[in-house]
Design a protein around this motif. Structure first.
Motif, PDB file in Angstrom:
ATOM      1  N   GLN A 111      -5.469  -7.781  -8.355  1.00 42.01           N
ATOM      2  CA  GLN A 111      -5.653  -8.620  -7.155  1.00 42.01           C
ATOM      3  C   GLN A 111      -5.915  -7.860  -5.851  1.00 42.01           C
ATOM      4  N   PRO A 112      -5.291  -6.698  -5.624  1.00 49.03           N
ATOM      5  CA  PRO A 112      -5.589  -5.974  -4.373  1.00 49.03           C
ATOM      6  C   PRO A 112      -7.049  -5.524  -4.249  1.00 49.03           C
ATOM      7  N   TYR A 113      -7.793  -5.503  -5.354  1.00 53.01           N
ATOM      8  CA  TYR A 113      -9.175  -5.029  -5.344  1.00 53.01           C
ATOM      9  C   TYR A 113     -10.186  -6.167  -5.232  1.00 53.01           C
ATOM     10  N   LEU A 114      -9.698  -7.393  -5.097  1.00 53.09           N
ATOM     11  CA  LEU A 114     -10.581  -8.558  -5.085  1.00 53.09           C
ATOM     12  C   LEU A 114     -10.872  -9.017  -3.663  1.00 53.09           C
ATOM     13  N   GLY A 115     -12.147  -9.339  -3.402  1.00 51.63           N
ATOM     14  CA  GLY A 115     -12.537  -9.828  -2.073  1.00 51.63           C
ATOM     15  C   GLY A 115     -12.209 -11.302  -1.888  1.00 51.63           C
ATOM     16  N   ARG A 116     -12.241 -12.047  -3.017  1.00 54.94           N
ATOM     17  CA  ARG A 116     -11.927 -13.483  -2.961  1.00 54.94           C
ATOM     18  C   ARG A 116     -11.120 -13.866  -4.189  1.00 54.94           C
ATOM     19  N   ILE A 117     -10.179 -14.782  -3.995  1.00 51.76           N
ATOM     20  CA  ILE A 117      -9.455 -15.332  -5.142  1.00 51.76           C
ATOM     21  C   ILE A 117      -9.377 -16.845  -4.985  1.00 51.76           C
ATOM     22  N   THR A 118      -9.305 -17.550  -6.096  1.00 53.45           N
ATOM     23  CA  THR A 118      -9.265 -19.019  -6.064  1.00 53.45           C
ATOM     24  C   THR A 118      -7.839 -19.520  -5.837  1.00 53.45           C
ATOM     25  N   ARG A 119      -7.746 -20.819  -5.581  1.00 56.22           N
ATOM     26  CA  ARG A 119      -6.433 -21.451  -5.356  1.00 56.22           C
ATOM     27  C   ARG A 119      -5.497 -21.233  -6.542  1.00 56.22           C
ATOM     28  N   GLU A 120      -6.053 -21.327  -7.770  1.00 56.13           N
ATOM     29  CA  GLU A 120      -5.213 -21.166  -8.966  1.00 56.13           C
ATOM     30  C   GLU A 120      -4.625 -19.766  -9.049  1.00 56.13           C
ATOM     31  N   VAL A 121      -5.408 -18.749  -8.678  1.00 57.04           N
ATOM     32  CA  VAL A 121      -4.905 -17.378  -8.713  1.00 57.04           C
ATOM     33  C   VAL A 121      -3.770 -17.214  -7.712  1.00 57.04           C
ATOM     34  N   LYS A 122      -3.953 -17.771  -6.509  1.00 60.51           N
ATOM     35  CA  LYS A 122      -2.888 -17.709  -5.490  1.00 60.51           C
ATOM     36  C   LYS A 122      -1.619 -18.387  -5.989  1.00 60.51           C
ATOM     37  N   SER A 163      -5.200   2.609 -15.647  1.00 57.88           N
ATOM     38  CA  SER A 163      -5.229   2.568 -14.180  1.00 57.88           C
ATOM     39  C   SER A 163      -6.307   1.586 -13.731  1.00 57.88           C
ATOM     40  N   VAL A 164      -5.879   0.510 -13.098  1.00 56.14           N
ATOM     41  CA  VAL A 164      -6.833  -0.489 -12.596  1.00 56.14           C
ATOM     42  C   VAL A 164      -7.742   0.132 -11.546  1.00 56.14           C
ATOM     43  N   ARG A 165      -7.187   0.972 -10.710  1.00 55.18           N
ATOM     44  CA  ARG A 165      -7.978   1.625  -9.661  1.00 55.18           C
ATOM     45  C   ARG A 165      -9.124   2.432 -10.271  1.00 55.18           C
ATOM     46  N   ALA A 166      -8.812   3.206 -11.321  1.00 55.70           N
ATOM     47  CA  ALA A 166      -9.845   4.010 -11.985  1.00 55.70           C
ATOM     48  C   ALA A 166     -10.876   3.108 -12.651  1.00 55.70           C
ATOM     49  N   PHE A 167     -10.433   1.981 -13.218  1.00 60.98           N
ATOM     50  CA  PHE A 167     -11.396   1.090 -13.875  1.00 60.98           C
ATOM     51  C   PHE A 167     -12.391   0.528 -12.869  1.00 60.98           C
ATOM     52  N   PHE A 168     -11.926   0.175 -11.671  1.00 64.66           N
ATOM     53  CA  PHE A 168     -12.867  -0.352 -10.670  1.00 64.66           C
ATOM     54  C   PHE A 168     -13.917   0.700 -10.298  1.00 64.66           C
ATOM     55  N   LYS A 169     -13.546   1.983 -10.347  1.00 65.20           N
ATOM     56  CA  LYS A 169     -14.530   3.051 -10.117  1.00 65.20           C
ATOM     57  C   LYS A 169     -15.560   3.063 -11.241  1.00 65.20           C
ATOM     58  N   LEU A 170     -15.074   2.922 -12.484  1.00 55.90           N
ATOM     59  CA  LEU A 170     -15.989   2.869 -13.624  1.00 55.90           C
ATOM     60  C   LEU A 170     -16.885   1.639 -13.541  1.00 55.90           C
ATOM     61  N   ALA A 171     -16.307   0.520 -13.099  1.00 56.98           N
ATOM     62  CA  ALA A 171     -17.069  -0.728 -12.982  1.00 56.98           C
ATOM     63  C   ALA A 171     -18.230  -0.568 -12.009  1.00 56.98           C
ATOM     64  N   GLU A 172     -18.014   0.176 -10.927  1.00 56.34           N
ATOM     65  CA  GLU A 172     -19.103   0.446  -9.974  1.00 56.34           C
ATOM     66  C   GLU A 172     -20.138   1.379 -10.595  1.00 56.34           C
ATOM     67  N   MET A 173     -19.677   2.396 -11.312  1.00 55.89           N
ATOM     68  CA  MET A 173     -20.580   3.369 -11.921  1.00 55.89           C
ATOM     69  C   MET A 173     -21.489   2.714 -12.961  1.00 55.89           C
ATOM     70  N   LEU A 174     -20.906   1.856 -13.805  1.00 59.67           N
ATOM     71  CA  LEU A 174     -21.679   1.208 -14.873  1.00 59.67           C
ATOM     72  C   LEU A 174     -22.305  -0.105 -14.415  1.00 59.67           C
ATOM     73  N   GLN A 175     -22.057  -0.474 -13.150  1.00 59.38           N
ATOM     74  CA  GLN A 175     -22.539  -1.750 -12.629  1.00 59.38           C
ATOM     75  C   GLN A 175     -22.107  -2.916 -13.523  1.00 59.38           C
ATOM     76  N   ILE A 176     -20.816  -2.908 -13.860  1.00 58.50           N
ATOM     77  CA  ILE A 176     -20.242  -3.995 -14.667  1.00 58.50           C
ATOM     78  C   ILE A 176     -20.312  -5.282 -13.850  1.00 58.50           C
ATOM     79  N   HIS A 177     -20.768  -6.357 -14.471  1.00 56.28           N
ATOM     80  CA  HIS A 177     -21.002  -7.619 -13.757  1.00 56.28           C
ATOM     81  C   HIS A 177     -19.788  -8.545 -13.748  1.00 56.28           C
TER      82      HIS A 177
END
Length: 494
Positions: free
Chosen positions: A300-311, A273-287
């Motif tokens: 992608q729905p969890y990203l604040g910014r994406i580059t031209r290539e990703v789009k 679950s990507v959603r659950a991983f982003f919670k873990l990423a906040e907990m562990l302060q993954i960089h």
């Protein structure tokens, strides 16, 4: 601390294992249940023959061990062996106090096993195993085990990213219990073994062969992940995917961090679950983290910014934390181009045949199209090839018509998984005839030589292996993660 689980059938074999792994470990666990019966009788002598503390364990089959003795015989054997100079003795949490009193010819009354261990300064580890799940009352169980003053040990089996979060939360939920052992078994638990300190665990077990599910070797734990050297200031990076343990990316990033003395670790995370991983990423302060299948779109729905290539490509393979938000980039795009950039600039690559129309193909076709190369996509499913060709203004054709392009293109790129295990003997285009003039690019990097790669080499083509793209895109990720160039003197073993 890293603890080597000793699963040899003789004491001599186990002594050799300690010697072979000595530079990576701080203590060892002698598994009596793996020893031959006659070797069990002299196991008490073992600690005095090695130069590190030893944990004594005799594990029942129900707890993942090999012991088939009756419970009374098992505990008696453990008692006799524990007369040796062991630093710790592992006793399961459901063993009753009344079962730990033994007749001993040296004493008039029955001996209280637990009391005798404590009087000799031997620490007791109270262990609980669950091979099916992470129990809902996991923190309560640990607290109960610790209440007697023993070291609580829980070895449980996370089956999801939510379960993994529960194990990492143990550090804050049970901060008052300074000494504890927390192990996530199985595939989801690998990250908890590497980042055991983030779970609040005092040690992590590693193997020299047959070990518990998900257990890594002592050398990998210590040299690749530096698990025993991580501290509160260590920056955590990783790769998410499902599956994920085939990845070679830790062998790119971790040697890079070490070479520039950057306090960081790069860990594989099996993610359902990507959603659950982003919670873990906040907990562990993954960089930051790399993204592989099937999550390159899901993040992608969890990203604040994406580059031209990703789009453009519709896929993100790199996520970094920037100003309290997540930024998504795609280093596959530039990693693919790096080995052929000069040929494109010189005009010796004007036409390309791309085999496959999946996720990897998208980055390849867009990169070539954006650099003025005329691309034809061939694929088993013509519909998929047509969809990608419409997006990228390319041509398309069926895989069975591949021979039409023999000798007619400058570059041939193989983007499918054909040639990887379990299809090691397969070739995606066996009827394609190489003229010897093409530049051939095989994206598969394990194995290093696929049947497609070998045929192109034998025809005299200039062949580029997938490891080059993997390393190039990894170096770009390294720069995104750390802000430093990848050290040029490090040559990753892929």
């Amino acid at each position: 601390m890293l603890c080597l689980t000793l699963t040899g059938s003789t004491l001599e074999e186990n002594r050799a294992l300690v010697q072979q792994n000595r530079k990576w470990i701080s203590l060892a666990e002698l598994r009596l249940d793996y020893l031959q019966a006659d070797e069990q009788k002299i196991a008490s002598s073992f600690p005095s023959t090695v130069d590190i503390p030893v944990i004594l364990t005799l594990r029942r089959q129900s707890d993942g061990g090999k012991c088939t003795l009756s419970e009374k015989q098992r505990l008696q054997t453990l008692y006799e062996s524990a007369k040796g100079d062991f630093a710790f003795v592992d006793i399961e949490e459901d063993v009753k106090k009344s079962d730990l009193k033994f007749k001993d010819p040296l004493f008039e009354n029955k001996v209280d096993f637990e009391l005798s261990l404590r009087q000799r300064g031997v620490r007791i580890i109270r262990s609980f195993h669950d091979f099916t799940c992470v129990p809902a009352d996991i923190y309560g169980r640990i607290s109960k085990l610790a209440a007697k003053g023993d070291i609580p040990k829980v070895a449980v089996t996370p089956k999801s990213m939510i379960d993994v979060i529960a194990l990492f939360r143990a550090q804050q939920e049970l901060s008052s219990i300074k000494e504890k052992i927390i192990i996530g078994m199985g595939e989801f638990g690998v990250c908890t073994r590497i980042l055991y300190k983030k779970c609040g665990s005092m040690l992590s077990f590693c193997s020299a062969g047959e070990g518990a599910p998900g257990q890594l070797s002592a050398q990998v734990m210590s040299e690749l992940y530096r698990a025993d050297k991580l501290d509160e200031k260590t920056h955590v990076f990783g790769i998410i995917g499902n599956p994920v343990y085939h990845t070679a990316s830790p062998r790119i990033h971790n040697p890079g961090f070490e070479a520039i003395h950057y306090n960081a670790v790069y860990v594989p995370f099996l993610v359902d679950s990507v959603r659950a991983f982003f919670k873990l990423a906040e907990m562990l302060q993954i960089h930051g983290f790399s993204v592989t299948v099937p999550h390159k779109r899901n993040v992608q729905p969890y990203l604040g910014r994406i580059t031209r290539e990703v789009k453009q490509i519709g896929a993100c393979n790199t996520v970094t934390r920037i100003q309290n938000m997540w930024k998504g980039t795609n280093t596959d795009y530039y990693g693919f181009l790096a080995p052929i950039a000069d040929e494109i600039a010189q005009g010796s690559i004007r036409t390309a045949l791309v085999i496959g129309a999946g996720g990897a193909s998208r980055a390849v076709v867009w990169a070539l199209h954006n650099h003025g190369v005329k691309v034809t996509i061939i694929n088993r499913s013509v519909e998929h090839a047509k969809l990608l060709s419409d997006e990228t203004m390319s041509s398309f054709d069926s895989l069975e018509h591949c021979n039409r392009y023999s000798g007619a293109v400058d570059l041939v790129v193989q983007t499918t998984s054909v040639g990887m295990a379990p299809n090691l003997d397969e070739d995606p285009v066996p009827s394609f005839v190489f003229s010897g003039k093409e530049i051939v690019y095989e994206l598969v990097y394990q194995p290093k030589e696929t049947p497609f790669f070998r045929r192109a080499t034998q025809a005299g083509c200039h062949v580029i292996g997938g490891a080059q793209m993997l390393i190039e895109q990894g170096k770009l990720q390294f720069e995104s993660f750390t802000g430093y160039h990848y050290p040029h003197w490090v040559h990753p073993e892929i």
